[in-house]
Enzyme design. Structure first.
Site, PDB file in Angstrom:
ATOM      1  CB  CYS A 195      37.978  50.190  49.609  1.00  0.00           C
ATOM      2  SG  CYS A 195      38.180  51.703  49.273  1.00  0.00           S
ATOM      3  CB  CYS A 374      39.802  55.874  52.064  1.00  0.00           C
ATOM      4  SG  CYS A 374      38.411  55.377  51.039  1.00  0.00           S
TER       5      CYS A 374
HETATM    6  P1  FAD Z   1      43.938  40.471  48.046  1.00  0.00           P
HETATM    7  O1  FAD Z   1      44.762  41.729  47.323  1.00  0.00           O
HETATM    8  O2  FAD Z   1      42.453  40.729  48.021  1.00  0.00           O
HETATM    9  O3  FAD Z   1      44.731  39.261  48.003  1.00  0.00           O
HETATM   10  C1  FAD Z   1      44.135  38.150  48.470  1.00  0.00           C
HETATM   11  C2  FAD Z   1      44.615  36.919  47.815  1.00  0.00           C
HETATM   12  O4  FAD Z   1      44.532  35.750  48.343  1.00  0.00           O
HETATM   13  C3  FAD Z   1      44.003  36.894  46.279  1.00  0.00           C
HETATM   14  O5  FAD Z   1      44.819  36.986  45.374  1.00  0.00           O
HETATM   15  C4  FAD Z   1      42.979  35.313  46.497  1.00  0.00           C
HETATM   16  O6  FAD Z   1      43.117  34.767  45.014  1.00  0.00           O
HETATM   17  C5  FAD Z   1      44.166  34.645  47.401  1.00  0.00           C
HETATM   18  N1  FAD Z   1      43.536  33.894  48.030  1.00  0.00           N
HETATM   19  C6  FAD Z   1      41.977  33.581  48.428  1.00  0.00           C
HETATM   20  N2  FAD Z   1      41.883  32.665  49.021  1.00  0.00           N
HETATM   21  C7  FAD Z   1      43.038  31.503  48.908  1.00  0.00           C
HETATM   22  C8  FAD Z   1      43.347  30.251  49.428  1.00  0.00           C
HETATM   23  N3  FAD Z   1      42.385  29.670  50.125  1.00  0.00           N
HETATM   24  N4  FAD Z   1      44.681  29.922  49.228  1.00  0.00           N
HETATM   25  C9  FAD Z   1      45.642  30.762  48.508  1.00  0.00           C
HETATM   26  N5  FAD Z   1      45.172  31.921  48.449  1.00  0.00           N
HETATM   27  C10 FAD Z   1      43.923  32.400  48.596  1.00  0.00           C
HETATM   28  N6  FAD Z   1      42.464  50.235  48.518  1.00  0.00           N
HETATM   29  C11 FAD Z   1      43.179  51.372  48.576  1.00  0.00           C
HETATM   30  O7  FAD Z   1      44.254  51.542  49.066  1.00  0.00           O
HETATM   31  N7  FAD Z   1      42.786  52.230  47.950  1.00  0.00           N
HETATM   32  C12 FAD Z   1      41.692  52.172  47.146  1.00  0.00           C
HETATM   33  O8  FAD Z   1      41.052  53.347  46.616  1.00  0.00           O
HETATM   34  C13 FAD Z   1      40.720  51.207  47.081  1.00  0.00           C
HETATM   35  N8  FAD Z   1      39.623  50.921  46.736  1.00  0.00           N
HETATM   36  C14 FAD Z   1      39.184  49.843  46.565  1.00  0.00           C
HETATM   37  C15 FAD Z   1      38.015  49.807  45.590  1.00  0.00           C
HETATM   38  C16 FAD Z   1      37.203  48.395  45.607  1.00  0.00           C
HETATM   39  C17 FAD Z   1      35.860  48.441  44.970  1.00  0.00           C
HETATM   40  C18 FAD Z   1      37.729  47.191  46.156  1.00  0.00           C
HETATM   41  C19 FAD Z   1      37.006  46.157  45.825  1.00  0.00           C
HETATM   42  C20 FAD Z   1      38.888  47.427  47.145  1.00  0.00           C
HETATM   43  C21 FAD Z   1      39.592  48.580  47.070  1.00  0.00           C
HETATM   44  N9  FAD Z   1      40.686  48.734  47.791  1.00  0.00           N
HETATM   45  C22 FAD Z   1      41.314  49.832  47.912  1.00  0.00           C
HETATM   46  C23 FAD Z   1      41.160  47.643  48.932  1.00  0.00           C
HETATM   47  C24 FAD Z   1      42.297  46.741  48.469  1.00  0.00           C
HETATM   48  O9  FAD Z   1      42.234  46.405  47.007  1.00  0.00           O
HETATM   49  C25 FAD Z   1      42.666  45.621  49.303  1.00  0.00           C
HETATM   50  O10 FAD Z   1      42.330  46.294  50.740  1.00  0.00           O
HETATM   51  C26 FAD Z   1      43.877  44.969  49.103  1.00  0.00           C
HETATM   52  O11 FAD Z   1      43.774  44.556  48.107  1.00  0.00           O
HETATM   53  C27 FAD Z   1      43.945  44.013  50.259  1.00  0.00           C
HETATM   54  O12 FAD Z   1      45.125  43.171  49.904  1.00  0.00           O
HETATM   55  P2  FAD Z   1      45.225  41.745  50.340  1.00  0.00           P
HETATM   56  O13 FAD Z   1      46.535  41.179  50.161  1.00  0.00           O
HETATM   57  O14 FAD Z   1      45.145  41.610  51.808  1.00  0.00           O
HETATM   58  O15 FAD Z   1      44.148  40.816  49.737  1.00  0.00           O
END
Ligand code: FAD
Ligand code: UQ1
Length: 445
Positions: A195, A374
């Site tokens: 983000c 965003c």
């Molecule tokens: P995540 O949702 O982070 O999931 C990754 C998972 O992998 C976690 O549950 C973790 O525990 C697990 N994991 C890590 N390491 C391991 C391992 N070794 N073995 C097994 N599991 C593991 N997005 C928007 O669309 N709009 C917004 O307004 C927005 N605002 C944001 C504001 C902030 C402050 C933040 C921090 C993020 C924001 N985002 C926003 C971004 C969004 O939250 C992420 O892009 C999204 O969650 C990505 O999804 P993901 O599944 O790739 O990762």
């Protein structure tokens, strides 16, 4: 010892050592280590892992999908911005992982500590191994707070905060409330981030908060970003630059936070255009967006990643470039778009169609265009909803100019998006707003 042997001291020691070794093996569980296997393995049960899991747990049936996720709690991270501004609570953003993972999938509450793609298996921290036919990697990215000298200690002191992690996010609003006067500095690191708007959203919220509480004239608001522009897409960058001008926010481009000294209340920034030259600023408030990277476990598996350490997938199909039974989704991938939950939703459609094709040995036809979004919250009642593709071309859903601050977009961010996330996206039913975009633009563009 006498219970075990009556022979020489040497023999009794060996027996005892063997016994202790067996006891240790048993107590640490290694003797009970299991070898799991499944049709589809999903690594990570965050936004991407849950939504892919929901799709395939029902499609493939009970027990055929394994999800590896270490955390008991699932956070809706986009809400962290509003929590930092005192508009929501941490509890509002959190649900038990058990309640968001699909019932038909097997949840292994553990960390992957090693990927072995040549053998189609991963190793877990607890000692188990999991073999798969297909794997989706969705382990997000890693926050590196300790990469900035002094930051971890500074985060325990008044005035230093970060919306990026659940353990720190509630402190942001505490620090906003305590602010009296001086520099309020907001940072953007010199790494890929999730983000890309979040580092500055909290700044606009803080600016509005200081105005609402009669302290604006006491605050010197500064945005120090490592980037050469305020935002990567021209249309929204123009709107944000204008906003900063109007609200008296000073923007320093190409400035990267490298050190925090909480005793002196000083932050040190390196000028990236003039290496070796530094800017030291006093702070009363310092909101830090930490350096981020691909998770170490992924970086360590050289066959899976590119030179940046992120999962090396095709930007069109999301299939891994070397292993044709591995797909990636979300923040852990090297897809050249802004890392957001909105991007994950849109990637879900491409991944689903292409993984279905791979499972049937057919050609991959679905193509991801890099859609990401965003919601740039600019205060307590306004938001610019940025939506764009790989080329930085706006891909706006609504038939209005989304480059303007709007109350409607703020309401959507605050009230509609969380419902959409918990009730549709995590259940595999939300694949981005493409269909609404097409309908809304009928007869307009
Ligand atoms: P995540 O949702 O982070 O999931 C990754 C998972 O992998 C976690 O549950 C973790 O525990 C697990 N994991 C890590 N390491 C391991 C391992 N070794 N073995 C097994 N599991 C593991 N997005 C928007 O669309 N709009 C917004 O307004 C927005 N605002 C944001 C504001 C902030 C402050 C933040 C921090 C993020 C924001 N985002 C926003 C971004 C969004 O939250 C992420 O892009 C999204 O969650 C990505 O999804 P993901 O599944 O790739 O990762
Ligand atoms: C979106 O799809 C999404 O995922 C659920 C978000 O949060 C994680 C968003 O913040 C946004 C803006 C979108 C895009 C959706 C619409 C309706 C524009």
């Amino acid at each position: 010892m006498t219970m075990w042997c009556k022979g020489s001291k040497l023999a009794s020691t060996t027996v005892q050592e063997n016994f202790l070794r067996e006891l240790k093996r048993f107590s640490t569980g290694s003797v009970l280590n299991k070898k799991h296997s499944c049709k589809l393995l999903i690594v990570g049960g965050g936004s991407g892992g849950c939504s892919v899991g929901a799709k395939y747990a029902s499609k493939l049936g009970k027990g055929n999908v394994i999800i590896i996720e270490p955390s008991e709690k699932h956070y809706y991270q986009p809400m962290f911005t509003l929590i930092g501004g005192g508009m929501k609570t941490l509890e509002n953003s959190c649900r038990p992982t058990k309640s968001v993972l699909p019932k038909n999938a097997v949840w292994l509450k553990d960390y992957v500590v090693k990927f072995d793609p040549a053998k189609n298996q991963v190793m877990l921290k607890g000692g188990d191994t999991v073999e798969y036919e297909f794997m989706v990697t969705a382990i997000g990215l890693q926050l590196n707070f300790n990469a900035v000298e002094g930051l971890v200690d500074a985060l325990k002191t008044p005035g230093v905060c970060s919306n990026y992690a659940p353990e720190y996010v509630t402190k942001t609003f505490e620090d906003l409330k305590k602010f009296k006067e001086g520099n309020a500095i907001f940072t953007f690191p010199n790494t890929p981030v999730k983000c890309a708007g979040a580092p500055q959203k909290i700044m606009y919220i803080a600016e509005h908060y200081f105005r609402k509480t009669g302290r604006r004239d006491k605050a010197n608001i500064i945005y120090n970003t490592s980037l050469p522009v305020i935002f990567g897409v021209k249309k929204y960058a123009c709107a944000l630059n204008q906003l900063c001008d109007e609200r008296g926010i000073k923007v320093n481009l190409r400035h990267n936070l490298i050190k925090v000294d909480p005793a002196k209340k000083e932050a040190v920034f390196e000028n990236l255009d003039s290496p070796g030259s530094y800017m030291t600023l006093d702070y009363s408030l310092l909101h830090v967006s930490p350096p981020m990277s691909a998770p170490k476990v992924l970086q360590d598996c050289k066959e899976l990643v590119d030179s940046t350490g992120f999962l090396d997938v095709s930007k069109d199909t999301l299939l891994h470039k070397k292993f044709d039974n591995i797909f990636g989704i979300g923040d852990c991938t090297n897809l050249p778009t802004s890392k957001t939950g909105a991007a994950v939703a849109s990637q879900l459609r491409t991944l689903r169609l292409n993984l279905d094709s791979r499972m049937k040995n057919e050609e991959l036809t679905a193509k991801y265009l890099g859609y990401t979004s965003c919601p740039l919250v600019t205060g307590y009642n306004s938001c610019i909803l940025a939506e764009f593709d790989y080329n930085g071309a706006p891909m706006e859903t609504f038939p209005v100019d989304q480059g303007k601050e709007r109350l409607s977009m703020f309401m959507m961010k605050k009230y509609i998006m969380p419902e959409l996330y918990w009730n549709l996206m995590l259940r595999g039913y939300w694949e981005g707003p493409a269909i609404f975009r097409k309908i809304m633009h009928l007869g307009f563009r």
